[in-house]
Design a protein around this motif. Structure first.
Motif: not given
Length: 356
Positions: A232, A240, A243-244
């Motif tokens: 991320a 982030k 994406i994480s």
């Protein structure tokens, strides 16, 4: 006399192979060029429909460029990036990194083009040429993001300032935009995506790490579980968390397929967002981990330099002509003057007295 370029051996071999293969491809395509067809060289570059009988092209195609513009960019990238990484990792680790980040993206891109052909029945997908150093370029940027995550690059006299982990995403966007132009083929898009994933997975889970002599961690430690190298971190702050969460799901799939090995309990806590996580084998947070890794890299480089200089034949000092001079402590001015006069053999002259 111009200064000699100090290029490590693996970087030198890769540069020579890139220039020689690209020029050979230029010459062959120039001799067979015609306005009615697009010339490909299936025994140098990877073409899904034509290169299966040339299995070496899965590796050699990475060092073949189609035009002078991309050849220049590739040469500069390999020269500077290769020198830095080979000196930081040793030639053996750098060679292993090059083979993995060149071979795996080519195989994955080959499979992606075959799948697109199966879905669309369009033969043009399998006639796309998979070539170029794009997987190596994105892999170098990922490696720099691991080695110097806190470093900031300033461009255009301070107008643009970016941290190193932002450059892989910028490279992906640039290649994606150029892949719809005649400069790059559509295969370049698959190469840059697969190169990003391959290099990050290898450095995150598989690459051997420098042993930390100050802690009790095993010498066979692999991967990098630091927060600064999470996937991320390549993306801007607003996306982030998204994406994480996707990365966690992909990681679970890779663990199920036995492609990746789960981290320890502390590493799992870090992936869940625990800010009190302590880095594996190092007390402190992400910044301490980054500083520790830089110190270990500098220590290893210093040891190799000392070993190289220790093997050189020592040069004896030149003989000193004349008597040696020793400096004695001077208590008073009178003692110093008398000592200097005696050492130089000075004779005091006293004129004769006239009795008359």
């Amino acid at each position: 006399m111009p200064p000699r370029l100090n290029i490590p051996p693996i970087t030198r071999i890769v540069l020579v192979a890139l220039v020689s293969q690209s020029l050979l491809s230029f010459a062959i395509r120039y001799r067979q060029w015609s306005e009615d067809s697009d010339i490909v060289v299936p025994y140098l570059s990877l073409v899904p429909q034509l290169s299966l009988i040339y299995p070496w092209t899965f590796l050699t195609t990475t060092l073949v460029e189609n035009n002078l513009f991309t050849l220049g960019i590739s040469s500069v990238t390999l020269f500077y990036g290769g020198r830095y990484l080979e000196r930081a990792w040793t030639s053996r680790e750098f060679a292993k990194f090059l083979v993995i980040t060149a071979l795996v993206p080519n195989i994955l891109s080959f499979g992606a083009l075959v799948v697109m052909f199966a879905l669309t029945s369009n033969m043009a997908w399998t006639l796309n040429t998979i070539n170029g150093t794009i997987p190596l370029q994105i892999s170098f940027l990922v490696a720099f993001s691991q080695l110097v995550p806190a470093h900031t690059v300033t461009l255009f006299r301070g107008i643009i300032s970016l941290r190193v982990p932002r450059f892989p995403l910028l490279h992906v966007l640039c290649v994606t935009a150029l892949s719809i132009t005649p400069l790059l083929s559509i295969a370049s898009f698959f190469l840059v995506i697969n190169g990003l994933l391959t290099s990050w997975v290898y450095l995150r889970f598989y690459k051997s790490a420098f042993p930390d002599l100050e802690t009790s961690q095993p010498s066979s430690l692999r991967g990098d579980a630091s927060e600064t190298f999470a996937f991320a971190e390549f993306f801007p702050e607003p996306v982030k968390p998204f994406i994480s969460s996707i990365g966690d799901q992909i990681f679970n799939v890779l663990v199920t397929l036995r492609i990746c090995t789960p981290f320890t309990a502390a590493d799992v806590a870090a992936s869940r967002g625990d800010s009190t996580f302590i880095q594996r084998g190092a007390p402190g947070g992400a910044r301490a981990e980054a500083e520790r890794r830089r110190a270990l890299a500098l220590k290893a480089l210093d040891q190799r330099l000392n070993a190289a200089t220790a093997g050189a034949k020592p040069v004896p000092p030149p003989p000193v002509s004349g008597p040696s001079v020793q400096v004695q402590p001077q208590t008073t001015t009178q003692t110093a003057m008398s000592t200097d006069s005696a050492s130089l053999g000075e004779t005091n002259y006293v004129p004769e007295r006239d009795d008359h």
